[in-house]
Design a protein around this motif. Structure first.
Motif, PDB file in Angstrom:
ATOM      1  N   VAL A   1       0.845  -1.186   0.000  1.00 25.33           N
ATOM      2  CA  VAL A   1       0.000   0.000   0.000  1.00 25.33           C
ATOM      3  C   VAL A   1       0.882   1.238   0.000  1.00 25.33           C
ATOM      4  O   VAL A   1       1.782   1.371   0.825  1.00 25.33           O
ATOM      5  N   GLY A   2       0.664   2.109  -0.914  1.00 27.78           N
ATOM      6  CA  GLY A   2       1.428   3.341  -1.049  1.00 27.78           C
ATOM      7  C   GLY A   2       2.499   3.236  -2.108  1.00 27.78           C
ATOM      8  O   GLY A   2       2.591   4.095  -2.981  1.00 27.78           O
ATOM      9  N   VAL A   3       3.299   2.192  -2.053  1.00 30.28           N
ATOM     10  CA  VAL A   3       4.357   2.010  -3.045  1.00 30.28           C
ATOM     11  C   VAL A   3       3.735   1.711  -4.416  1.00 30.28           C
ATOM     12  O   VAL A   3       4.145   2.267  -5.432  1.00 30.28           O
ATOM     13  N   PHE A   4       2.747   0.842  -4.430  1.00 27.41           N
ATOM     14  CA  PHE A   4       2.050   0.495  -5.665  1.00 27.41           C
ATOM     15  C   PHE A   4       1.459   1.755  -6.303  1.00 27.41           C
ATOM     16  O   PHE A   4       1.640   2.018  -7.490  1.00 27.41           O
ATOM     17  N   GLU A   5       0.752   2.536  -5.494  1.00 27.58           N
ATOM     18  CA  GLU A   5       0.092   3.739  -6.002  1.00 27.58           C
ATOM     19  C   GLU A   5       1.098   4.784  -6.474  1.00 27.58           C
ATOM     20  O   GLU A   5       0.894   5.434  -7.498  1.00 27.58           O
ATOM     21  N   ALA A   6       2.189   4.939  -5.747  1.00 28.82           N
ATOM     22  CA  ALA A   6       3.211   5.915  -6.143  1.00 28.82           C
ATOM     23  C   ALA A   6       3.871   5.517  -7.462  1.00 28.82           C
ATOM     24  O   ALA A   6       4.102   6.370  -8.324  1.00 28.82           O
ATOM     25  N   ALA A   7       4.166   4.233  -7.617  1.00 31.89           N
ATOM     26  CA  ALA A   7       4.784   3.768  -8.861  1.00 31.89           C
ATOM     27  C   ALA A   7       3.835   3.957 -10.039  1.00 31.89           C
ATOM     28  O   ALA A   7       4.245   4.406 -11.119  1.00 31.89           O
ATOM     29  N   ALA A   8       2.567   3.655  -9.825  1.00 27.28           N
ATOM     30  CA  ALA A   8       1.581   3.828 -10.899  1.00 27.28           C
ATOM     31  C   ALA A   8       1.400   5.307 -11.224  1.00 27.28           C
ATOM     32  O   ALA A   8       1.338   5.690 -12.404  1.00 27.28           O
TER      33      ALA A   8
ATOM     34  N   ALA B   1      -8.048   1.719  -7.466  1.00 24.47           N
ATOM     35  CA  ALA B   1      -9.072   0.798  -7.968  1.00 24.47           C
ATOM     36  C   ALA B   1      -8.445  -0.500  -8.470  1.00 24.47           C
ATOM     37  O   ALA B   1      -8.941  -1.598  -8.188  1.00 24.47           O
ATOM     38  N   TYR B   2      -7.348  -0.395  -9.193  1.00 24.24           N
ATOM     39  CA  TYR B   2      -6.674  -1.584  -9.709  1.00 24.24           C
ATOM     40  C   TYR B   2      -6.108  -2.432  -8.573  1.00 24.24           C
ATOM     41  O   TYR B   2      -6.236  -3.648  -8.565  1.00 24.24           O
ATOM     42  N   HIS B   3      -5.498  -1.756  -7.606  1.00 22.38           N
ATOM     43  CA  HIS B   3      -4.884  -2.458  -6.484  1.00 22.38           C
ATOM     44  C   HIS B   3      -5.944  -3.215  -5.674  1.00 22.38           C
ATOM     45  O   HIS B   3      -5.781  -4.397  -5.380  1.00 22.38           O
ATOM     46  N   VAL B   4      -7.027  -2.543  -5.337  1.00 22.30           N
ATOM     47  CA  VAL B   4      -8.105  -3.179  -4.577  1.00 22.30           C
ATOM     48  C   VAL B   4      -8.765  -4.281  -5.414  1.00 22.30           C
ATOM     49  O   VAL B   4      -9.044  -5.368  -4.916  1.00 22.30           O
ATOM     50  N   GLY B   5      -8.978  -3.990  -6.698  1.00 24.49           N
ATOM     51  CA  GLY B   5      -9.634  -4.941  -7.586  1.00 24.49           C
ATOM     52  C   GLY B   5      -8.844  -6.210  -7.836  1.00 24.49           C
ATOM     53  O   GLY B   5      -9.408  -7.237  -8.204  1.00 24.49           O
ATOM     54  N   THR B   6      -7.554  -6.172  -7.640  1.00 21.34           N
ATOM     55  CA  THR B   6      -6.744  -7.372  -7.809  1.00 21.34           C
ATOM     56  C   THR B   6      -6.370  -8.009  -6.469  1.00 21.34           C
ATOM     57  O   THR B   6      -6.231  -9.221  -6.385  1.00 21.34           O
ATOM     58  N   PHE B   7      -6.224  -7.217  -5.432  1.00 21.20           N
ATOM     59  CA  PHE B   7      -5.803  -7.747  -4.132  1.00 21.20           C
ATOM     60  C   PHE B   7      -6.922  -8.516  -3.440  1.00 21.20           C
ATOM     61  O   PHE B   7      -6.701  -9.613  -2.929  1.00 21.20           O
ATOM     62  N   ILE B   8      -8.103  -7.969  -3.409  1.00 23.85           N
ATOM     63  CA  ILE B   8      -9.202  -8.594  -2.669  1.00 23.85           C
ATOM     64  C   ILE B   8      -9.588  -9.955  -3.248  1.00 23.85           C
ATOM     65  O   ILE B   8      -9.685 -10.931  -2.495  1.00 23.85           O
ATOM     66  N   PRO B   9      -9.799 -10.098  -4.555  1.00 22.92           N
ATOM     67  CA  PRO B   9     -10.160 -11.432  -5.064  1.00 22.92           C
ATOM     68  C   PRO B   9      -9.086 -12.493  -4.806  1.00 22.92           C
ATOM     69  O   PRO B   9      -9.414 -13.621  -4.435  1.00 22.92           O
ATOM     70  N   ILE B  10      -7.832 -12.136  -4.961  1.00 22.40           N
ATOM     71  CA  ILE B  10      -6.751 -13.094  -4.727  1.00 22.40           C
ATOM     72  C   ILE B  10      -6.720 -13.506  -3.256  1.00 22.40           C
ATOM     73  O   ILE B  10      -6.542 -14.679  -2.925  1.00 22.40           O
ATOM     74  N   THR B  11      -6.904 -12.553  -2.362  1.00 17.74           N
ATOM     75  CA  THR B  11      -6.916 -12.849  -0.931  1.00 17.74           C
ATOM     76  C   THR B  11      -8.092 -13.755  -0.577  1.00 17.74           C
ATOM     77  O   THR B  11      -7.936 -14.723   0.179  1.00 17.74           O
ATOM     78  N   LEU B  12      -9.256 -13.463  -1.127  1.00 14.64           N
ATOM     79  CA  LEU B  12     -10.428 -14.300  -0.859  1.00 14.64           C
ATOM     80  C   LEU B  12     -10.245 -15.712  -1.413  1.00 14.64           C
ATOM     81  O   LEU B  12     -10.640 -16.693  -0.765  1.00 14.64           O
ATOM     82  N   LEU B  13      -9.653 -15.828  -2.586  1.00 14.63           N
ATOM     83  CA  LEU B  13      -9.380 -17.156  -3.145  1.00 14.63           C
ATOM     84  C   LEU B  13      -8.394 -17.928  -2.261  1.00 14.63           C
ATOM     85  O   LEU B  13      -8.543 -19.140  -2.066  1.00 14.63           O
ATOM     86  N   GLY B  14      -7.403 -17.254  -1.739  1.00 17.47           N
ATOM     87  CA  GLY B  14      -6.450 -17.898  -0.837  1.00 17.47           C
ATOM     88  C   GLY B  14      -7.109 -18.372   0.443  1.00 17.47           C
ATOM     89  O   GLY B  14      -6.856 -19.492   0.907  1.00 17.47           O
TER      90      GLY B  14
END
Length: 80
Positions: free
Chosen positions: A19-26, A46-59
């Motif tokens: 969190v933060g590093v991803f957004e700054a790089a983008a 939006a991209y970070h949340v949209g990719t992080f949450i589904p992967i976490t739920l699948l795990g």
């Protein structure tokens, strides 16, 4: 290019879930293409949340199907 820069950005030691590093790089990469900061950060979040949450739920679903709990993983002995 965006994926490459974000990939290098999150390779650096940072906070959990990058969190933060991803957004700054983008934001920095999208600025090279003339995207204003507000849109760039909105996209990144939006991209970070949209990719992080589904992967976490699948795990978590996978852990459940294997009848494992997070507490068991924390206390598991390290293998040599």
């Amino acid at each position: 290019m965006l994926q490459g820069v974000v990939g290098f950005g999150v390779a650096l030691p940072s906070s959990p879930a990058f969190v933060g590093v991803f957004e700054a790089a983008a934001r920095g990469t999208l600025a090279l293409y003339g995207v204003d900061a507000t849109r760039a950060v909105s996209y990144a979040v939006a991209y970070h949340v949209g990719t992080f949450i589904p992967i976490t739920l699948l795990g978590l679903a996978s852990l459940s199907r294997m009848r494992l709990h997070l507490a068991e993983l924390r206390s598991a002995p390290a293998e040599d």
